[in-house]
Enzyme design. Sequence first.
Site, mmCIF file in Angstrom:
data_model
loop_
_atom_site.group_PDB
_atom_site.id
_atom_site.type_symbol
_atom_site.label_atom_id
_atom_site.label_comp_id
_atom_site.label_asym_id
_atom_site.label_seq_id
_atom_site.Cartn_x
_atom_site.Cartn_y
_atom_site.Cartn_z
ATOM 1 N N SER A 154 -5.227 11.662 5.986
ATOM 2 C CA SER A 154 -4.006 11.067 5.450
ATOM 3 C C SER A 154 -4.221 10.768 3.974
ATOM 4 C CB SER A 154 -3.621 9.810 6.245
ATOM 5 O OG SER A 154 -2.365 9.322 5.828
ATOM 6 N N HIS A 175 -1.169 14.206 6.737
ATOM 7 C CA HIS A 175 0.123 13.518 6.665
ATOM 8 C C HIS A 175 0.788 13.858 5.337
ATOM 9 C CE1 HIS A 175 -1.598 10.204 9.527
ATOM 10 N NE2 HIS A 175 -1.246 11.289 10.177
ATOM 11 N N ASP A 207 -3.957 6.669 13.162
ATOM 12 C CA ASP A 207 -3.607 7.950 13.770
ATOM 13 C C ASP A 207 -4.878 8.768 14.005
ATOM 14 O OD1 ASP A 207 -2.017 10.005 14.766
ATOM 15 O OD2 ASP A 207 -1.793 10.940 12.796
#
Length: 429
Positions: A248, A275, A371
Amino acid sequence: MAPYRVLIVDDSAFMRKIFSDLILKDSMFSIIATATNGAEAVKAVEKWKPDVVTLDLEMPEMNGLEALQKIMKQNPTPVIMLSGISEDNTRDTIKALQFGAFDFIRKPSGIATNDIIQVGEQLIEKLKTAVLARKPSFIEEKMDPPVKVKALDIKKPLITEATTNAASRLAAPSMAKKKPEITPPIKPPSMNKKPEPPAAVKAVAPSSTYKPTAPPIIASKKTETPAPPKKELPKSTSFQHIVAIGASTGGPRALHTVISALPGDLGAPVLVVQHMPPKFTKSLAQRLDSFSALHVVEAAQGDRVHPGVVYVAPGGYHLELGKDSSGYYIHLTEQPQRNGHRPSVDVMYESLVPFKELKRHAVILTGMGSDGTKGLKQLVESGAVTSIGEAEETCIVYGMPRSAYESGAVKTVLPLQQIAARIESCVLK
């Protein structure tokens, strides 16, 4: 006075006003100064020493990309890039992330209230993450990709000095690669398959310790003598190993470090979830491809999965691995966000759980939140061979790797510069 001071850089007085109003709604921030072009931005950072900078890409006199490189070289400061969605903007945004920008947001498309509110919420979230994370460092690299040559043998552990390691990697050109013959895509299963509801995972805040470091200067001189050509990528879709990488905030630079160091004869496909919004993932894949001995593509629905190919999940879609009588394929879905993201690292990891016939290797890199924790835990419990978490000292934001480690899902913790060597040794041993 608010604890964190922001410098706003944009050539539009309207946008400077919009962003100032959005930022001042949060008591954590104050506006220390504004600038109208890159040259003013460089001087303002030197004068005011802001805690964080918002930096437009397209400006007169000196654009945002040029200003970013000067700022990161002279006064390393967290920078949030403000990007449009044109092809040039997305490509330059990916370059900015590799040059040291902390993150980016899409600029409002107009004066629509809902759009401005949404952008404002994203901006505040990224500003808060940036000021709590470590200060960035500068990497100087050629704007044009190196000539492709045979990948270096990195079976021995990489040099642990980050600067020396990165210098040797970028100084040695990658090798020319022949694109594999891709089997025509199949018609995938329905995209309406409902995923299992995720188990609750405790959110993890980013590391709050500032650790300013001297910016490493990376050699970029090309080697004049090309290496002998490497063997061609396999035409078959047969493989025994598969690698899955999730990232991310800070991910584009981390992915660049890992993927550019993997050899062209890895012999395993690599699935990547970063992401990132739609359109930007295509530019990310193109950028990684230009620096890698592997073939890097933005994944498409029904793509047959080949060893030696890196598949980057497209923004706005979850990426899953599927299988039929002809082999493995890419399955994309528009199912609801998981952990606030689509694509989600959890979804990718969970899709690998049924395929116990494969030797599965999972990596979780820098990023905010948790996540990937649930999916990685399931993957390890199903017999995954490797689970690697990036070490705190090299993470831009030590959120996702920390969450996965604390859950027990991460079995090996490595600094970023050693991860590619470990992947190679696990796959090729």
